[in-house]
Structure formats: C-alpha cells, structure tokens
Motif scaffolding. Sequence first.
Motif, PDB file in Angstrom:
ATOM      1  N   LYS A 168      42.612  33.828  44.324  1.00 41.85           N
ATOM      2  CA  LYS A 168      43.641  34.544  45.092  1.00 41.85           C
ATOM      3  C   LYS A 168      43.135  34.882  46.492  1.00 41.85           C
ATOM      4  O   LYS A 168      43.878  34.827  47.468  1.00 41.85           O
ATOM      5  N   TRP A 169      41.853  35.227  46.597  1.00 37.18           N
ATOM      6  CA  TRP A 169      41.255  35.559  47.881  1.00 37.18           C
ATOM      7  C   TRP A 169      41.253  34.344  48.806  1.00 37.18           C
ATOM      8  O   TRP A 169      41.633  34.449  49.973  1.00 37.18           O
ATOM      9  N   GLN A 186      39.598  34.427  38.955  1.00 37.02           N
ATOM     10  CA  GLN A 186      40.995  34.474  39.404  1.00 37.02           C
ATOM     11  C   GLN A 186      41.116  35.244  40.716  1.00 37.02           C
ATOM     12  O   GLN A 186      41.882  34.854  41.606  1.00 37.02           O
ATOM     13  N   MET A 187      40.372  36.339  40.843  1.00 39.40           N
ATOM     14  CA  MET A 187      40.394  37.105  42.084  1.00 39.40           C
ATOM     15  C   MET A 187      39.895  36.244  43.238  1.00 39.40           C
ATOM     16  O   MET A 187      40.471  36.263  44.327  1.00 39.40           O
ATOM     17  N   TYR A 188      38.865  35.455  43.005  1.00 39.23           N
ATOM     18  CA  TYR A 188      38.329  34.580  44.053  1.00 39.23           C
ATOM     19  C   TYR A 188      39.369  33.557  44.481  1.00 39.23           C
ATOM     20  O   TYR A 188      39.558  33.324  45.683  1.00 39.23           O
ATOM     21  N   PRO A 209      38.681  41.814  49.196  1.00 35.94           N
ATOM     22  CA  PRO A 209      38.948  41.816  47.757  1.00 35.94           C
ATOM     23  C   PRO A 209      39.033  43.216  47.155  1.00 35.94           C
ATOM     24  O   PRO A 209      39.795  43.449  46.232  1.00 35.94           O
ATOM     25  N   LYS A 245      43.348  47.547  40.394  1.00 36.99           N
ATOM     26  CA  LYS A 245      42.905  47.551  39.005  1.00 36.99           C
ATOM     27  C   LYS A 245      42.440  48.957  38.607  1.00 36.99           C
ATOM     28  O   LYS A 245      42.826  49.476  37.556  1.00 36.99           O
ATOM     29  N   TRP A 301      38.334  37.109  35.190  1.00 35.64           N
ATOM     30  CA  TRP A 301      39.047  37.985  36.125  1.00 35.64           C
ATOM     31  C   TRP A 301      38.509  37.796  37.532  1.00 35.64           C
ATOM     32  O   TRP A 301      39.262  37.667  38.497  1.00 35.64           O
ATOM     33  N   ARG A 310      44.800  33.662  49.904  1.00 35.75           N
ATOM     34  CA  ARG A 310      45.223  34.654  50.900  1.00 35.75           C
ATOM     35  C   ARG A 310      44.648  34.322  52.278  1.00 35.75           C
ATOM     36  O   ARG A 310      45.334  34.450  53.285  1.00 35.75           O
ATOM     37  N   PHE A 324      42.791  44.344  47.649  1.00 33.05           N
ATOM     38  CA  PHE A 324      43.909  43.687  46.967  1.00 33.05           C
ATOM     39  C   PHE A 324      43.645  43.410  45.493  1.00 33.05           C
ATOM     40  O   PHE A 324      44.575  43.053  44.767  1.00 33.05           O
ATOM     41  N   ALA A 325      42.440  43.635  45.038  1.00 37.45           N
ATOM     42  CA  ALA A 325      42.165  43.339  43.624  1.00 37.45           C
ATOM     43  C   ALA A 325      41.509  44.513  42.890  1.00 37.45           C
ATOM     44  O   ALA A 325      41.978  44.923  41.844  1.00 37.45           O
TER      45      ALA A 325
END
Length: 74
Positions: free
Chosen positions: A55-56, A51-53, A9, A17, A48, A59, A12-13
């Motif tokens: 996407k993780w 949302q990152m979780y 993470p 940022k 935020w 992925r 890619f996040a």
Amino acid sequence: MCSKSDLAPINFAIFPKLKGDLRGRWFEGLTDLKCAVEKTFGTLSEDWFSQMYVKWVRRHGKCFTARDEYFEKN
C-alpha cells in the motif's frame, strides 16, 4: 494533494491500527497503555507488514502521478 504525512506508514497504517484496537479503553497509567500498545504490535503478522508495504508503494506512485493534484486515497 499529497503531503509527506500521506506517505508516512505510521500515519496511514500503524496509527489507524492502534486507534482501532485501543478505542474505548481506559488505562490506569502509562505502563498499562504501553503494555496495550506492545500487545497490539505483537499481533501484527509478517503478512500485515507486507500488505502495508504494498500500500505504501502504491501510495507513492499515486502521489508521484498526481503531481500536487487531488486524488482519492484507497
């Protein structure tokens, strides 16, 4: 192909940022940079991170399904 860094993470996040928020700025020293990074982290909402979780997890699924084959990251 999917590498371990594709699943981290921070790669890619969080780094994108930070790069976006800090791009083009000059810092007087490490203390100034540290304050700017802490300020950026302070703006990240619970949403935020949620949302990152998501996407993780997505992925991870793509990497597993691809089995060392190339796929577009999105």
